[in-house]
Design an enzyme around this catalytic site. Structure first.
Site, PDB file in Angstrom:
ATOM      1  N   MET A  41      -8.314   9.021   8.524  1.00  0.00           N
ATOM      2  CA  MET A  41      -8.657   9.332   7.441  1.00  0.00           C
ATOM      3  C   MET A  41      -9.826  10.618   7.550  1.00  0.00           C
ATOM      4  O   MET A  41     -10.695  10.414   6.861  1.00  0.00           O
ATOM      5  CB  MET A  41      -9.085   8.367   6.436  1.00  0.00           C
ATOM      6  CG  MET A  41      -8.191   7.101   6.589  1.00  0.00           C
ATOM      7  SD  MET A  41      -8.764   5.639   5.879  1.00  0.00           S
ATOM      8  CE  MET A  41      -9.986   4.939   7.234  1.00  0.00           C
ATOM      9  N   LYS A  72      -3.473   3.263  -2.345  1.00  0.00           N
ATOM     10  CA  LYS A  72      -4.688   4.254  -2.534  1.00  0.00           C
ATOM     11  C   LYS A  72      -4.580   5.365  -1.480  1.00  0.00           C
ATOM     12  O   LYS A  72      -4.494   5.313  -0.361  1.00  0.00           O
ATOM     13  CB  LYS A  72      -5.842   3.198  -1.953  1.00  0.00           C
ATOM     14  CG  LYS A  72      -6.250   2.142  -3.102  1.00  0.00           C
ATOM     15  CD  LYS A  72      -7.491   1.325  -2.443  1.00  0.00           C
ATOM     16  CE  LYS A  72      -7.238   0.383  -1.359  1.00  0.00           C
ATOM     17  NZ  LYS A  72      -8.393  -0.339  -1.208  1.00  0.00           N
ATOM     18  N   ASP A 104       0.825  -1.089  -0.050  1.00  0.00           N
ATOM     19  CA  ASP A 104      -0.040   0.041  -0.141  1.00  0.00           C
ATOM     20  C   ASP A 104       0.698   1.263  -0.026  1.00  0.00           C
ATOM     21  O   ASP A 104       2.229   1.285   0.277  1.00  0.00           O
ATOM     22  CB  ASP A 104      -1.201   0.003   1.288  1.00  0.00           C
ATOM     23  CG  ASP A 104      -2.114  -0.804   1.156  1.00  0.00           C
ATOM     24  OD1 ASP A 104      -2.431  -1.195  -0.079  1.00  0.00           O
ATOM     25  OD2 ASP A 104      -2.963  -0.789   1.852  1.00  0.00           O
TER      26      ASP A 104
END
Length: 508
Positions: free
Chosen positions: A172, A57, A35
Protein backbone atom coordinates in the site's frame (compact mmCIF):
# COMPACT_ATOMS: atom_id res chain seq x y z
CA UNK A 1 -26.51 -18.13 21.93
CA UNK A 2 -24.14 -16.11 19.74
CA UNK A 3 -22.83 -17.38 16.44
CA UNK A 4 -19.23 -17.43 15.22
CA UNK A 5 -17.08 -15.10 13.13
CA UNK A 6 -14.37 -16.36 10.78
CA UNK A 7 -11.72 -13.80 9.88
CA UNK A 8 -10.68 -15.21 6.51
CA UNK A 9 -7.73 -14.16 4.38
CA UNK A 10 -8.91 -14.07 0.78
CA UNK A 11 -5.38 -14.26 -0.57
CA UNK A 12 -3.39 -11.94 -2.82
CA UNK A 13 -5.90 -11.39 -5.63
CA UNK A 14 -6.27 -14.55 -7.70
CA UNK A 15 -9.37 -16.21 -6.27
CA UNK A 16 -7.90 -19.68 -6.79
CA UNK A 17 -5.29 -18.93 -4.14
CA UNK A 18 -7.90 -19.05 -1.37
CA UNK A 19 -7.07 -21.75 1.18
CA UNK A 20 -9.13 -24.93 1.51
CA UNK A 21 -10.15 -23.87 5.01
CA UNK A 22 -11.27 -20.50 3.68
CA UNK A 23 -13.44 -22.17 1.05
CA UNK A 24 -14.84 -24.57 3.65
CA UNK A 25 -16.05 -21.86 6.03
CA UNK A 26 -17.41 -19.78 3.14
CA UNK A 27 -19.54 -22.74 2.06
CA UNK A 28 -21.50 -22.57 5.31
CA UNK A 29 -21.60 -18.79 5.79
CA UNK A 30 -24.86 -17.07 6.55
CA UNK A 31 -23.33 -13.60 6.37
CA UNK A 32 -20.31 -12.57 4.27
CA UNK A 33 -18.71 -9.19 4.92
CA UNK A 34 -16.13 -8.65 2.21
CA UNK A 35 -13.43 -6.19 1.18
CA UNK A 36 -12.57 -4.33 -2.01
CA UNK A 37 -9.60 -6.60 -2.75
CA UNK A 38 -11.58 -9.84 -2.44
CA UNK A 39 -12.34 -11.23 -5.95
CA UNK A 40 -16.11 -11.33 -6.44
CA UNK A 41 -15.89 -14.97 -7.61
CA UNK A 42 -14.99 -15.93 -4.06
CA UNK A 43 -18.55 -15.08 -3.12
CA UNK A 44 -19.79 -17.97 -5.25
CA UNK A 45 -18.30 -20.35 -2.70
CA UNK A 46 -20.90 -19.09 -0.21
CA UNK A 47 -24.54 -20.23 -0.26
CA UNK A 48 -26.67 -18.17 -2.64
CA UNK A 49 -29.06 -17.35 0.20
CA UNK A 50 -26.33 -15.84 2.38
CA UNK A 51 -26.38 -12.12 3.19
CA UNK A 52 -23.57 -10.27 1.42
CA UNK A 53 -22.32 -6.96 2.82
CA UNK A 54 -19.67 -4.87 1.09
CA UNK A 55 -17.27 -3.18 3.48
CA UNK A 56 -14.51 -2.27 1.03
CA UNK A 57 -11.86 0.30 1.73
CA UNK A 58 -9.82 1.99 -1.01
CA UNK A 59 -7.42 4.86 -0.53
CA UNK A 60 -9.47 7.78 0.83
CA UNK A 61 -12.72 5.86 0.21
CA UNK A 62 -14.19 3.90 3.11
CA UNK A 63 -17.63 2.32 2.79
CA UNK A 64 -17.62 1.65 6.55
CA UNK A 65 -15.20 2.81 9.19
CA UNK A 66 -13.24 0.14 11.05
CA UNK A 67 -15.32 0.77 14.16
CA UNK A 68 -18.51 0.26 12.16
CA UNK A 69 -17.17 -3.00 10.74
CA UNK A 70 -16.29 -4.21 14.24
CA UNK A 71 -19.81 -3.41 15.45
CA UNK A 72 -21.34 -5.10 12.41
CA UNK A 73 -19.41 -8.32 13.09
CA UNK A 74 -20.57 -8.37 16.70
CA UNK A 75 -24.18 -7.59 15.81
CA UNK A 76 -24.45 -10.33 13.19
CA UNK A 77 -22.80 -12.89 15.47
CA UNK A 78 -25.26 -12.01 18.24
CA UNK A 79 -28.03 -12.87 15.79
CA UNK A 80 -26.64 -16.42 16.01
CA UNK A 81 -25.25 -16.21 12.51
CA UNK A 82 -22.19 -17.85 10.97
CA UNK A 83 -20.25 -14.83 9.77
CA UNK A 84 -17.31 -14.76 7.35
CA UNK A 85 -15.22 -11.61 7.29
CA UNK A 86 -13.43 -11.90 3.95
CA UNK A 87 -10.31 -9.78 3.79
CA UNK A 88 -7.71 -9.33 1.04
CA UNK A 89 -4.38 -11.04 1.68
CA UNK A 90 -3.89 -12.24 5.26
CA UNK A 91 -6.05 -10.82 8.08
CA UNK A 92 -3.03 -10.20 10.30
CA UNK A 93 -0.71 -8.62 7.72
CA UNK A 94 -1.84 -4.98 7.61
CA UNK A 95 -5.39 -6.25 7.40
CA UNK A 96 -6.57 -4.89 10.76
CA UNK A 97 -7.66 -8.41 11.62
CA UNK A 98 -6.12 -8.00 15.05
CA UNK A 99 -8.42 -5.08 15.80
CA UNK A 100 -11.45 -7.09 14.73
CA UNK A 101 -10.33 -10.05 16.82
CA UNK A 102 -9.87 -7.80 19.88
CA UNK A 103 -13.39 -6.43 19.46
CA UNK A 104 -14.88 -9.90 19.11
CA UNK A 105 -12.98 -11.13 22.14
CA UNK A 106 -14.13 -8.19 24.24
CA UNK A 107 -17.73 -8.92 23.23
CA UNK A 108 -17.27 -12.62 24.11
CA UNK A 109 -17.94 -13.69 20.51
CA UNK A 110 -16.47 -16.96 19.30
CA UNK A 111 -14.09 -16.41 16.38
CA UNK A 112 -11.48 -18.18 14.28
CA UNK A 113 -8.59 -16.83 12.22
CA UNK A 114 -8.18 -18.38 8.78
CA UNK A 115 -4.81 -17.21 7.42
CA UNK A 116 -4.50 -16.16 3.80
CA UNK A 117 -1.56 -16.01 1.41
CA UNK A 118 -0.18 -12.51 1.79
CA UNK A 119 0.56 -10.45 -1.29
CA UNK A 120 3.97 -9.70 0.23
CA UNK A 121 5.28 -13.08 -0.95
CA UNK A 122 2.72 -14.19 -3.55
CA UNK A 123 2.87 -11.11 -5.77
CA UNK A 124 6.68 -11.16 -6.11
CA UNK A 125 6.45 -14.90 -6.87
CA UNK A 126 4.02 -14.19 -9.72
CA UNK A 127 6.50 -11.61 -11.03
CA UNK A 128 9.36 -14.13 -10.94
CA UNK A 129 10.99 -12.50 -7.91
CA UNK A 130 11.85 -14.72 -4.91
CA UNK A 131 11.89 -12.68 -1.71
CA UNK A 132 14.80 -14.81 -0.50
CA UNK A 133 17.45 -16.59 -2.58
CA UNK A 134 20.51 -18.48 -1.46
CA UNK A 135 23.59 -16.32 -1.93
CA UNK A 136 21.56 -13.19 -2.69
CA UNK A 137 19.00 -12.55 0.05
CA UNK A 138 18.67 -14.28 3.40
CA UNK A 139 16.18 -11.86 4.97
CA UNK A 140 13.11 -9.90 4.04
CA UNK A 141 10.83 -7.41 5.74
CA UNK A 142 7.23 -6.47 5.04
CA UNK A 143 6.53 -2.81 5.70
CA UNK A 144 3.38 -0.72 5.54
CA UNK A 145 3.47 1.88 2.82
CA UNK A 146 1.07 4.17 4.61
CA UNK A 147 1.11 4.34 8.36
CA UNK A 148 -1.95 5.46 10.25
CA UNK A 149 -2.69 9.14 9.58
CA UNK A 150 -3.21 9.58 13.33
CA UNK A 151 0.50 9.06 14.03
CA UNK A 152 2.51 12.22 14.67
CA UNK A 153 5.83 10.44 14.16
CA UNK A 154 6.82 7.41 12.12
CA UNK A 155 7.26 4.12 13.95
CA UNK A 156 9.41 2.81 11.12
CA UNK A 157 13.04 2.88 12.16
CA UNK A 158 14.41 3.92 8.78
CA UNK A 159 18.00 4.10 9.98
CA UNK A 160 17.85 0.40 10.89
CA UNK A 161 15.50 -0.88 8.19
CA UNK A 162 17.19 0.65 5.16
CA UNK A 163 20.34 -1.50 5.22
CA UNK A 164 19.66 -4.30 7.70
CA UNK A 165 17.33 -6.34 5.48
CA UNK A 166 18.12 -7.77 2.05
CA UNK A 167 14.61 -7.56 0.56
CA UNK A 168 12.14 -4.83 1.49
CA UNK A 169 8.47 -5.20 0.54
CA UNK A 170 6.17 -2.21 0.97
CA UNK A 171 2.44 -2.79 0.84
CA UNK A 172 0.00 0.00 0.00
CA UNK A 173 2.85 2.37 -0.73
CA UNK A 174 2.12 3.86 -4.16
CA UNK A 175 0.85 7.17 -2.82
CA UNK A 176 3.89 7.61 -0.55
CA UNK A 177 6.50 6.27 -2.96
CA UNK A 178 8.60 9.44 -3.10
CA UNK A 179 8.72 9.61 0.68
CA UNK A 180 9.68 5.92 0.98
CA UNK A 181 12.50 6.08 -1.58
CA UNK A 182 13.89 9.30 -0.08
CA UNK A 183 13.96 7.77 3.41
CA UNK A 184 15.70 4.61 2.21
CA UNK A 185 18.37 6.48 0.26
CA UNK A 186 18.91 9.01 3.04
CA UNK A 187 19.52 6.16 5.45
CA UNK A 188 22.11 4.33 3.40
CA UNK A 189 20.34 2.17 0.80
CA UNK A 190 22.15 2.45 -2.54
CA UNK A 191 20.17 4.51 -5.08
CA UNK A 192 20.95 1.98 -7.84
CA UNK A 193 19.43 -0.91 -5.87
CA UNK A 194 17.07 -2.89 -8.17
CA UNK A 195 13.39 -2.29 -7.44
CA UNK A 196 10.03 -3.47 -8.76
CA UNK A 197 6.52 -2.09 -8.76
CA UNK A 198 3.84 -4.76 -9.22
CA UNK A 199 0.18 -3.84 -9.68
CA UNK A 200 -2.74 -6.27 -9.37
CA UNK A 201 -0.31 -9.09 -8.66
CA UNK A 202 -1.50 -12.70 -9.25
CA UNK A 203 -4.41 -11.47 -11.42
CA UNK A 204 -4.57 -11.37 -15.20
CA UNK A 205 -4.29 -7.58 -15.00
CA UNK A 206 -0.85 -7.87 -13.37
CA UNK A 207 1.71 -5.28 -14.45
CA UNK A 208 5.36 -5.42 -13.39
CA UNK A 209 7.66 -2.41 -13.70
CA UNK A 210 11.37 -3.02 -13.14
CA UNK A 211 13.29 0.05 -12.03
CA UNK A 212 15.78 1.20 -9.40
CA UNK A 213 15.29 2.71 -5.98
CA UNK A 214 16.17 6.23 -7.11
CA UNK A 215 13.96 6.04 -10.23
CA UNK A 216 10.97 4.23 -8.73
CA UNK A 217 8.84 7.31 -8.13
CA UNK A 218 9.43 8.63 -11.66
CA UNK A 219 8.64 5.20 -13.10
CA UNK A 220 5.33 5.05 -11.23
CA UNK A 221 4.37 8.52 -12.50
CA UNK A 222 5.40 7.75 -16.08
CA UNK A 223 3.18 4.67 -16.19
CA UNK A 224 0.44 6.30 -14.10
CA UNK A 225 0.61 3.45 -11.61
CA UNK A 226 -2.43 3.23 -9.33
CA UNK A 227 -3.15 1.06 -6.27
CA UNK A 228 -3.23 -1.78 -5.48
CA UNK A 229 0.47 -2.33 -5.95
CA UNK A 230 3.48 -3.44 -3.96
CA UNK A 231 6.95 -1.90 -3.99
CA UNK A 232 9.91 -4.26 -3.66
CA UNK A 233 13.55 -3.26 -3.15
CA UNK A 234 16.51 -5.64 -3.34
CA UNK A 235 18.90 -7.55 -5.57
CA UNK A 236 16.38 -10.38 -5.94
CA UNK A 237 14.55 -8.18 -8.45
CA UNK A 238 17.21 -9.17 -11.00
CA UNK A 239 15.81 -12.73 -11.07
CA UNK A 240 12.75 -11.41 -12.89
CA UNK A 241 14.73 -11.58 -16.14
CA UNK A 242 15.25 -15.34 -15.84
CA UNK A 243 12.21 -16.67 -14.01
CA UNK A 244 9.32 -14.39 -14.89
CA UNK A 245 6.57 -16.88 -15.74
CA UNK A 246 3.08 -15.50 -15.22
CA UNK A 247 3.39 -12.58 -17.63
CA UNK A 248 4.96 -14.96 -20.17
CA UNK A 249 1.88 -17.17 -20.44
CA UNK A 250 0.60 -17.50 -24.03
CA UNK A 251 -2.59 -15.46 -23.60
CA UNK A 252 -1.31 -12.93 -21.06
CA UNK A 253 -2.44 -9.47 -22.11
CA UNK A 254 -5.59 -10.68 -23.86
CA UNK A 255 -8.93 -9.55 -22.46
CA UNK A 256 -11.54 -12.01 -23.66
CA UNK A 257 -15.29 -11.52 -23.50
CA UNK A 258 -17.18 -14.78 -22.85
CA UNK A 259 -20.73 -14.55 -24.20
CA UNK A 260 -22.11 -17.88 -23.03
CA UNK A 261 -24.28 -18.55 -19.98
CA UNK A 262 -22.69 -19.08 -16.58
CA UNK A 263 -21.72 -22.75 -16.10
CA UNK A 264 -20.35 -23.54 -19.59
CA UNK A 265 -18.83 -20.03 -19.63
CA UNK A 266 -16.91 -20.78 -16.44
CA UNK A 267 -15.44 -23.90 -18.04
CA UNK A 268 -14.10 -21.83 -20.94
CA UNK A 269 -12.97 -19.09 -18.57
CA UNK A 270 -10.90 -21.58 -16.56
CA UNK A 271 -9.22 -22.90 -19.71
CA UNK A 272 -8.34 -19.43 -20.98
CA UNK A 273 -7.28 -18.04 -17.61
CA UNK A 274 -4.91 -20.98 -17.18
CA UNK A 275 -3.14 -19.61 -20.26
CA UNK A 276 -2.94 -16.12 -18.75
CA UNK A 277 -5.96 -14.40 -20.30
CA UNK A 278 -8.21 -12.00 -18.46
CA UNK A 279 -11.78 -13.22 -18.99
CA UNK A 280 -14.97 -11.22 -18.57
CA UNK A 281 -18.13 -13.29 -18.44
CA UNK A 282 -21.01 -11.31 -19.90
CA UNK A 283 -23.67 -13.61 -21.38
CA UNK A 284 -25.53 -12.35 -24.42
CA UNK A 285 -28.17 -15.04 -23.92
CA UNK A 286 -30.26 -16.29 -21.07
CA UNK A 287 -31.94 -19.68 -20.82
CA UNK A 288 -35.70 -19.47 -20.31
CA UNK A 289 -38.46 -22.03 -20.00
CA UNK A 290 -40.13 -22.82 -23.33
CA UNK A 291 -43.03 -20.74 -24.57
CA UNK A 292 -45.40 -23.70 -24.13
CA UNK A 293 -44.37 -24.10 -20.46
CA UNK A 294 -42.94 -27.58 -21.22
CA UNK A 295 -46.25 -28.87 -22.60
CA UNK A 296 -44.70 -30.59 -25.65
CA UNK A 297 -41.90 -32.08 -23.57
CA UNK A 298 -44.30 -33.37 -20.92
CA UNK A 299 -46.49 -34.91 -23.62
CA UNK A 300 -43.47 -36.64 -25.13
CA UNK A 301 -42.45 -38.00 -21.72
CA UNK A 302 -45.97 -39.36 -21.20
CA UNK A 303 -45.37 -41.44 -24.35
CA UNK A 304 -41.69 -42.10 -23.74
CA UNK A 305 -42.15 -45.84 -24.23
CA UNK A 306 -42.94 -45.21 -27.89
CA UNK A 307 -39.55 -43.71 -28.76
CA UNK A 308 -36.64 -45.81 -29.99
CA UNK A 309 -34.09 -43.00 -29.90
CA UNK A 310 -33.68 -39.87 -27.78
CA UNK A 311 -31.29 -37.26 -29.19
CA UNK A 312 -29.72 -34.48 -27.12
CA UNK A 313 -27.83 -31.61 -28.71
CA UNK A 314 -26.98 -29.58 -25.57
CA UNK A 315 -26.50 -29.70 -21.82
CA UNK A 316 -29.60 -27.54 -21.34
CA UNK A 317 -31.71 -30.04 -23.24
CA UNK A 318 -30.49 -32.90 -21.05
CA UNK A 319 -31.22 -31.14 -17.77
CA UNK A 320 -34.62 -29.85 -18.89
CA UNK A 321 -35.67 -33.34 -20.01
CA UNK A 322 -34.72 -35.05 -16.77
CA UNK A 323 -36.26 -32.28 -14.67
CA UNK A 324 -39.60 -32.87 -16.40
CA UNK A 325 -39.15 -36.65 -16.16
CA UNK A 326 -38.74 -36.32 -12.40
CA UNK A 327 -41.88 -34.17 -12.18
CA UNK A 328 -43.79 -37.12 -13.59
CA UNK A 329 -42.36 -39.25 -10.76
CA UNK A 330 -40.13 -41.21 -13.11
CA UNK A 331 -36.40 -41.63 -13.49
CA UNK A 332 -33.81 -43.17 -15.82
CA UNK A 333 -35.33 -46.63 -15.38
CA UNK A 334 -38.21 -45.51 -17.61
CA UNK A 335 -35.74 -45.11 -20.47
CA UNK A 336 -34.24 -48.59 -20.50
CA UNK A 337 -35.74 -49.44 -23.87
CA UNK A 338 -34.33 -46.42 -25.73
CA UNK A 339 -31.00 -45.64 -27.33
CA UNK A 340 -29.32 -42.25 -26.96
CA UNK A 341 -27.36 -40.03 -29.33
CA UNK A 342 -25.68 -36.78 -28.32
CA UNK A 343 -23.70 -33.95 -29.87
CA UNK A 344 -20.63 -32.97 -27.88
CA UNK A 345 -18.55 -34.30 -25.03
CA UNK A 346 -20.17 -31.93 -22.54
CA UNK A 347 -23.64 -33.21 -23.50
CA UNK A 348 -22.38 -36.77 -23.12
CA UNK A 349 -21.09 -35.95 -19.64
CA UNK A 350 -24.38 -34.30 -18.66
CA UNK A 351 -26.28 -37.40 -19.75
CA UNK A 352 -23.96 -39.65 -17.76
CA UNK A 353 -24.90 -37.73 -14.61
CA UNK A 354 -28.30 -39.40 -14.89
CA UNK A 355 -26.76 -42.86 -15.21
CA UNK A 356 -27.03 -43.13 -18.99
CA UNK A 357 -24.21 -43.75 -21.45
CA UNK A 358 -24.68 -42.33 -24.94
CA UNK A 359 -24.84 -44.95 -27.67
CA UNK A 360 -23.71 -42.54 -30.38
CA UNK A 361 -21.53 -39.45 -30.30
CA UNK A 362 -20.14 -38.19 -33.62
CA UNK A 363 -16.47 -37.44 -34.10
CA UNK A 364 -17.30 -33.92 -35.24
CA UNK A 365 -19.75 -32.24 -32.92
CA UNK A 366 -22.35 -31.02 -35.39
CA UNK A 367 -25.78 -32.07 -36.64
CA UNK A 368 -24.47 -32.99 -40.10
CA UNK A 369 -22.06 -35.54 -38.67
CA UNK A 370 -24.63 -36.93 -36.23
CA UNK A 371 -27.08 -37.68 -39.04
CA UNK A 372 -24.45 -39.64 -40.96
CA UNK A 373 -23.36 -41.61 -37.90
CA UNK A 374 -26.96 -42.44 -36.94
CA UNK A 375 -28.06 -43.36 -40.47
CA UNK A 376 -26.97 -47.07 -40.36
CA UNK A 377 -28.70 -47.55 -36.99
CA UNK A 378 -32.13 -46.14 -37.86
CA UNK A 379 -34.93 -48.25 -39.31
CA UNK A 380 -37.89 -46.99 -41.30
CA UNK A 381 -40.28 -47.53 -38.38
CA UNK A 382 -38.07 -45.79 -35.76
CA UNK A 383 -39.50 -43.04 -33.61
CA UNK A 384 -37.07 -40.33 -32.48
CA UNK A 385 -37.46 -37.65 -29.79
CA UNK A 386 -35.30 -34.50 -29.83
CA UNK A 387 -35.65 -32.28 -26.73
CA UNK A 388 -33.96 -29.01 -27.67
CA UNK A 389 -34.18 -25.23 -27.95
CA UNK A 390 -37.11 -23.69 -29.78
CA UNK A 391 -35.04 -21.80 -32.35
CA UNK A 392 -32.39 -24.45 -33.07
CA UNK A 393 -31.44 -25.19 -36.68
CA UNK A 394 -34.01 -27.34 -38.51
CA UNK A 395 -31.35 -29.49 -40.20
CA UNK A 396 -31.30 -32.34 -37.68
CA UNK A 397 -35.05 -33.14 -37.50
CA UNK A 398 -35.47 -32.56 -41.24
CA UNK A 399 -32.73 -35.01 -42.19
CA UNK A 400 -33.69 -37.62 -39.61
CA UNK A 401 -37.30 -37.46 -40.84
CA UNK A 402 -36.09 -38.73 -44.20
CA UNK A 403 -34.81 -41.95 -42.67
CA UNK A 404 -37.22 -42.55 -39.76
CA UNK A 405 -40.95 -42.92 -39.39
CA UNK A 406 -41.47 -40.17 -36.79
CA UNK A 407 -39.27 -37.40 -35.46
CA UNK A 408 -40.76 -35.32 -32.63
CA UNK A 409 -39.12 -32.10 -31.53
CA UNK A 410 -40.04 -31.16 -27.96
CA UNK A 411 -39.24 -27.64 -26.86
CA UNK A 412 -37.03 -28.02 -23.77
CA UNK A 413 -35.92 -24.39 -23.40
CA UNK A 414 -35.52 -21.18 -25.32
CA UNK A 415 -32.77 -18.62 -25.51
CA UNK A 416 -33.43 -14.89 -25.35
CA UNK A 417 -31.19 -11.86 -25.38
CA UNK A 418 -29.71 -10.98 -21.98
CA UNK A 419 -31.04 -7.40 -22.20
CA UNK A 420 -29.90 -6.62 -18.65
CA UNK A 421 -26.30 -6.82 -19.93
CA UNK A 422 -26.78 -4.40 -22.84
CA UNK A 423 -25.46 -1.22 -21.23
CA UNK A 424 -22.54 -3.04 -19.62
CA UNK A 425 -21.67 -4.69 -22.95
CA UNK A 426 -21.66 -1.41 -24.86
CA UNK A 427 -19.64 0.38 -22.17
CA UNK A 428 -17.11 -2.45 -22.15
CA UNK A 429 -16.64 -2.36 -25.91
CA UNK A 430 -16.43 1.43 -25.92
CA UNK A 431 -13.63 1.26 -23.34
CA UNK A 432 -11.48 -0.61 -25.91
CA UNK A 433 -10.27 -3.06 -23.26
CA UNK A 434 -11.69 -6.19 -24.93
CA UNK A 435 -9.32 -7.77 -27.45
CA UNK A 436 -11.32 -10.92 -28.25
CA UNK A 437 -14.90 -12.24 -28.10
CA UNK A 438 -15.76 -15.94 -28.02
CA UNK A 439 -18.93 -17.37 -29.52
CA UNK A 440 -19.99 -20.90 -28.56
CA UNK A 441 -23.25 -21.06 -30.51
CA UNK A 442 -25.13 -19.21 -33.21
CA UNK A 443 -27.50 -17.82 -30.60
CA UNK A 444 -24.63 -16.08 -28.78
CA UNK A 445 -23.81 -14.28 -32.05
CA UNK A 446 -27.40 -13.42 -32.89
CA UNK A 447 -28.15 -12.00 -29.49
CA UNK A 448 -24.90 -10.02 -29.31
CA UNK A 449 -25.90 -8.32 -32.56
CA UNK A 450 -29.39 -7.73 -31.13
CA UNK A 451 -27.97 -6.13 -27.99
CA UNK A 452 -25.58 -3.89 -29.93
CA UNK A 453 -28.23 -2.66 -32.35
CA UNK A 454 -26.77 0.17 -34.43
CA UNK A 455 -23.43 -0.03 -32.60
CA UNK A 456 -22.16 -3.14 -34.38
CA UNK A 457 -19.12 -1.12 -35.46
CA UNK A 458 -17.76 -1.53 -31.93
CA UNK A 459 -16.69 -5.03 -33.02
CA UNK A 460 -14.48 -3.81 -35.87
CA UNK A 461 -11.11 -4.09 -34.12
CA UNK A 462 -11.87 -7.16 -32.00
CA UNK A 463 -10.75 -10.71 -32.76
CA UNK A 464 -13.72 -13.11 -32.98
CA UNK A 465 -13.32 -16.75 -31.97
CA UNK A 466 -15.97 -19.37 -32.84
CA UNK A 467 -16.47 -22.86 -31.49
CA UNK A 468 -17.17 -24.32 -34.93
CA UNK A 469 -18.06 -23.64 -38.59
CA UNK A 470 -21.81 -23.25 -38.00
CA UNK A 471 -21.23 -20.47 -35.49
CA UNK A 472 -18.61 -18.93 -37.80
CA UNK A 473 -21.16 -19.01 -40.64
CA UNK A 474 -23.63 -17.12 -38.46
CA UNK A 475 -20.98 -14.48 -37.82
CA UNK A 476 -20.44 -14.03 -41.56
CA UNK A 477 -24.19 -13.76 -42.13
CA UNK A 478 -24.11 -10.65 -39.93
CA UNK A 479 -21.13 -9.21 -41.73
CA UNK A 480 -18.61 -10.25 -39.08
CA UNK A 481 -15.29 -11.86 -39.96
CA UNK A 482 -14.30 -14.54 -37.45
CA UNK A 483 -10.55 -14.94 -37.22
CA UNK A 484 -10.51 -18.16 -35.19
CA UNK A 485 -12.63 -21.29 -35.72
CA UNK A 486 -11.98 -24.33 -33.55
CA UNK A 487 -11.10 -27.61 -35.26
CA UNK A 488 -12.70 -29.58 -32.43
CA UNK A 489 -16.08 -28.13 -31.51
CA UNK A 490 -15.65 -28.10 -27.73
CA UNK A 491 -14.53 -25.63 -25.07
CA UNK A 492 -11.16 -27.39 -24.99
CA UNK A 493 -10.93 -27.20 -28.76
CA UNK A 494 -11.75 -23.50 -28.79
CA UNK A 495 -9.24 -22.69 -26.05
CA UNK A 496 -6.57 -24.70 -27.88
CA UNK A 497 -7.23 -22.91 -31.16
CA UNK A 498 -7.04 -19.49 -29.48
CA UNK A 499 -3.68 -20.43 -27.97
CA UNK A 500 -2.40 -21.65 -31.36
CA UNK A 501 -3.56 -18.41 -32.99
CA UNK A 502 -1.69 -16.35 -30.41
CA UNK A 503 1.48 -18.37 -30.96
CA UNK A 504 1.34 -17.97 -34.73
CA UNK A 505 0.29 -14.32 -34.92
CA UNK A 506 2.26 -12.94 -31.99
CA UNK A 507 5.24 -15.29 -31.85
CA UNK A 508 4.77 -15.93 -28.13
Amino acid sequence: MAGIVYLVGAGPGNYKLLTLRGKEVLSRAEVVIYDHLADSRLLKFAPAEAEFIYAGKKAQQHTLTQEEINSLLIRKAKENKTVVRLKGGDPFVFGRGGEEAHSLSAAHILFEIVPGITSAIAVPAYAGIPVTERGTASSFAVVTGHESPDKTTSSIRWEKLSTAVDTLIFLMGVKNLSYITEKLIANGRAPETPAALIRWGTKAEQKTLITTLENASCTAKRYDLKPPAIFLVGSVVNFNKQISWFENKPLFGETILITRTSVPASDLTDLLEDQGARCIELPTIQIMEPADAYASLQTAICHIDSYDWIVFTSINGVHAFFTQLKKQHRDSRALGHAKFAVIGAATKTALSQYGITADIIPGRYCAEELVEVMRPHIKKDCRILIPRARDARPYLPEQLSKIAAVVDVAEAYRTTAAVENKSKLIALLQSKTVTMITFTSSSTVENLILLLGEQKSLLSDITLACIGPITASTCRAYGLAPIITADTYTMDGLAKKIKEWKWVTHEV
